[in-house]
Design a protein around this motif. Structure first.
Motif, mmCIF file in Angstrom:
data_model
loop_
_atom_site.group_PDB
_atom_site.id
_atom_site.type_symbol
_atom_site.label_atom_id
_atom_site.label_comp_id
_atom_site.label_asym_id
_atom_site.label_seq_id
_atom_site.Cartn_x
_atom_site.Cartn_y
_atom_site.Cartn_z
ATOM 1 N N SER A 12 0.787 -1.234 0.000
ATOM 2 C CA SER A 12 0.000 0.000 0.000
ATOM 3 C C SER A 12 0.820 1.286 0.000
ATOM 4 N N CYS A 13 2.102 1.204 0.318
ATOM 5 C CA CYS A 13 2.868 2.451 0.415
ATOM 6 C C CYS A 13 4.334 2.213 0.056
ATOM 7 N N GLU A 14 5.104 3.295 0.144
ATOM 8 C CA GLU A 14 6.519 3.220 -0.226
ATOM 9 C C GLU A 14 7.298 2.240 0.653
ATOM 10 N N HIS A 15 6.833 2.093 1.899
ATOM 11 C CA HIS A 15 7.485 1.125 2.782
ATOM 12 C C HIS A 15 7.355 -0.282 2.204
ATOM 13 N N CYS A 16 6.175 -0.593 1.711
ATOM 14 C CA CYS A 16 5.936 -1.909 1.105
ATOM 15 C C CYS A 16 6.809 -2.096 -0.123
ATOM 16 N N VAL A 17 6.900 -1.055 -0.928
ATOM 17 C CA VAL A 17 7.733 -1.128 -2.139
ATOM 18 C C VAL A 17 9.157 -1.472 -1.756
#
Ligand code: CU
Length: 69
Positions: A12-17
């Motif tokens: 869902s977010c840049e952390h996941c990426v």
């Protein structure tokens, strides 16, 4: 090198990426990793003799995401 597109649920977010990209990149024989949040896909270029598609999917699941296909 094989190109695969893995459908992943829960990113869902840049952390996941970052989490997914780093986890897959840590495997041997990875050419490139491209995460697209909008479509929920991870494009991976890999050498299947070093890291199988199953191994890559397992590594993504280890980060806490679900593999759709
Ligand atoms: Cu996130």
């Amino acid at each position: 090198m094989n190109n695969e597109t893995i459908k992943v649920e829960g990113m869902s977010c840049e952390h996941c990426v970052k989490a997914v990209t780093n986890a897959v990149n840590a495997l041997p024989g990875i050419g490139s990793v491209e995460v697209d949040l909008k479509s929920g896909t991870v494009k991976v270029e890999h050498d299947p003799s070093q890291s199988t598609l199953d191994k890559i999917k397992f590594e993504i699941e280890e980060q806490g995401y679900d593999i759709v296909s």
